[in-house]
Design a protein around this motif. Structure first.
Motif, PDB file in Angstrom:
ATOM      1  N   ARG A 309       9.883 103.783   3.609  1.00 40.34           N
ATOM      2  CA  ARG A 309       9.875 102.409   3.106  1.00 40.34           C
ATOM      3  C   ARG A 309      11.008 102.201   2.106  1.00 40.34           C
ATOM      4  O   ARG A 309      11.688 101.169   2.127  1.00 40.34           O
ATOM      5  CB  ARG A 309       8.517 102.114   2.465  1.00 40.34           C
ATOM      6  N   GLU A 313      14.019  99.432   2.452  1.00 39.63           N
ATOM      7  CA  GLU A 313      14.237  98.389   1.443  1.00 39.63           C
ATOM      8  C   GLU A 313      15.610  98.503   0.806  1.00 39.63           C
ATOM      9  O   GLU A 313      16.204  97.497   0.399  1.00 39.63           O
ATOM     10  CB  GLU A 313      13.147  98.461   0.375  1.00 39.63           C
ATOM     11  N   SER A 314      16.146  99.711   0.723  1.00 38.34           N
ATOM     12  CA  SER A 314      17.462  99.894   0.106  1.00 38.34           C
ATOM     13  C   SER A 314      18.580  99.276   0.930  1.00 38.34           C
ATOM     14  O   SER A 314      19.679  99.042   0.416  1.00 38.34           O
ATOM     15  CB  SER A 314      17.748 101.386  -0.091  1.00 38.34           C
ATOM     16  N   ARG A 316      18.111  96.344   2.685  1.00 37.14           N
ATOM     17  CA  ARG A 316      17.799  94.931   2.924  1.00 37.14           C
ATOM     18  C   ARG A 316      18.746  94.018   2.153  1.00 37.14           C
ATOM     19  O   ARG A 316      19.173  94.320   1.060  1.00 37.14           O
ATOM     20  CB  ARG A 316      16.359  94.620   2.542  1.00 37.14           C
ATOM     21  N   PRO A 320      11.723  90.889   0.674  1.00 40.48           N
ATOM     22  CA  PRO A 320      10.875  91.846   1.348  1.00 40.48           C
ATOM     23  C   PRO A 320       9.895  91.231   2.331  1.00 40.48           C
ATOM     24  O   PRO A 320       9.454  91.889   3.261  1.00 40.48           O
ATOM     25  CB  PRO A 320      10.137  92.514   0.191  1.00 40.48           C
TER      26      PRO A 320
END
Length: 324
Positions: A309, A313-314, A316, A320
């Motif tokens: 996860r 997310e890093s 994106r 979120p």
């Protein structure tokens, strides 16, 4: 920029590596003619399939052969040629490695080593000068993009220059079994085309059953798989949502997800090329990742690069809560 660790810059030298596939680093006229036939004949079968299905229908056997052979070849490409051999998204036990090489060859998309070399070069220069099949090759105007889409979809395959395999796929060339599978691409093609009519003929015990199985399970199937695969090069680099950071114009195209076995979640792939899963957001179907998971549980695949996860997310660029 993320590139495959197997891309080795050695100039134009072969480093003494043996020949990997049929032909050299340029295409001759005979090969270009053969390529045109392999593209046009299945395509004409698809055109003919519509009135044939409307007038006479299609049997469950023919449909089963079409779907079964389609997804066998498609997963051979997506799991084998692409995620395993090109990007090293997971390691495979020797029997699985050989099986993936054969399954991908049955898709009739070219020899293993050549396919991998082209795709590694694509990632190295994605949507920039040097990319073998960027739809932005000719510019950003509407006429230029239309021309570029044609080039990215199938025109690039007629380019006389080829990607140097000794530079982009030396690891595969050094493997005798994979080198042999790659060099025997013609025989895998004949086997791929022969399986449906053999099954159809045996099951129905008739020449008609063999003929209709060849039409649907061989010709129509090959054409559909070709154009879905080529759409990843063209459509998925021209349109689609881009929730992840990448240095190119790769996008997510949801309506190709099932037919492409998860490859059309292309934005994440270019943001994180070695990820074993491409459809990482909610609702993103990725059958290739599911099969890799099954192989991992059976002990056939290991060291699988599943995205955490935090890793997702890093990369994106959107909120979120966004889904593609």
């Amino acid at each position: 920029m993320t590139t495959s660790p197997d891309v080795v810059e050695v100039g134009d030298r072969t480093g003494g590596l043996p020949s990997a596939t049929l032909g050299g680093d340029s295409k001759g006229s005979v090969e270009q003619l053969a390529l045109a036939l392999f593209i046009m004949v299945p395509f004409l079968a698809v055109v003919a399939a519509v009135p044939l299905a409307w007038g006479w229908g299609v049997s469950w056997l023919d449909l089963g052969l079409l779907v079964g052979m389609y997804f066998l070849g498609c997963h051979g490409i997506t799991i084998g040629f692409h995620r395993h051999f090109t990007h090293g998204a997971f390691k495979a036990r020797r029997p699985l490695r050989i099986a993936l090489a054969v399954a991908g060859s049955l898709a009739v998309e070219g020899p293993l080593v050549r396919w991998v070399a082209d795709h590694r070069k694509h990632h190295r220069f994605s949507d920039a000068e040097g990319d073998p099949h960027s739809p932005w090759r000719y510019g950003e105007s509407v006429p230029a993009l239309l021309k570029g889409l044609w080039w990215a979809h199938m025109g690039w395959m007629f380019d006389k220059e080829r990607t140097p395999q000794h530079i982009y796929a030396p690891d595969l060339i050094k493997d005798p079994a994979l080198r042999r599978i790659s060099r025997d691409f013609l025989w895998w093609t004949l086997l791929s085309l022969a399986i449906p009519p053999l099954v159809g003929g045996v099951v129905t015990w008739s020449w008609q059953g063999a003929a209709t199985a060849f039409f649907w399970g061989s010709l129509v199937r090959v054409a559909l798989l070709h154009h879905v695969t080529w759409s990843i090069n063209s459509i998925c680099h021209a349109v689609g949502r881009r929730p992840f950071r990448s240095r190119d114009r790769s996008g997510n195209v949801w309506w190709l997800a099932v037919l492409s076995c998860g490859e059309s979640w292309h934005n994440l792939h270019h943001a994180d090329p070695t990820s074993a899963r491409h459809g990482v957001l909610r609702g993103q179907v990725d059958s290739s990742a599911r099969v890799i998971r099954w192989c991992e549980r059976l002990g056939w695949a290991y060291d699988v690069r599943w995205p955490s996860r935090a890793r997702i997310e890093s990369r994106r660029v959107a909120a979120p809560s966004d889904t593609a």
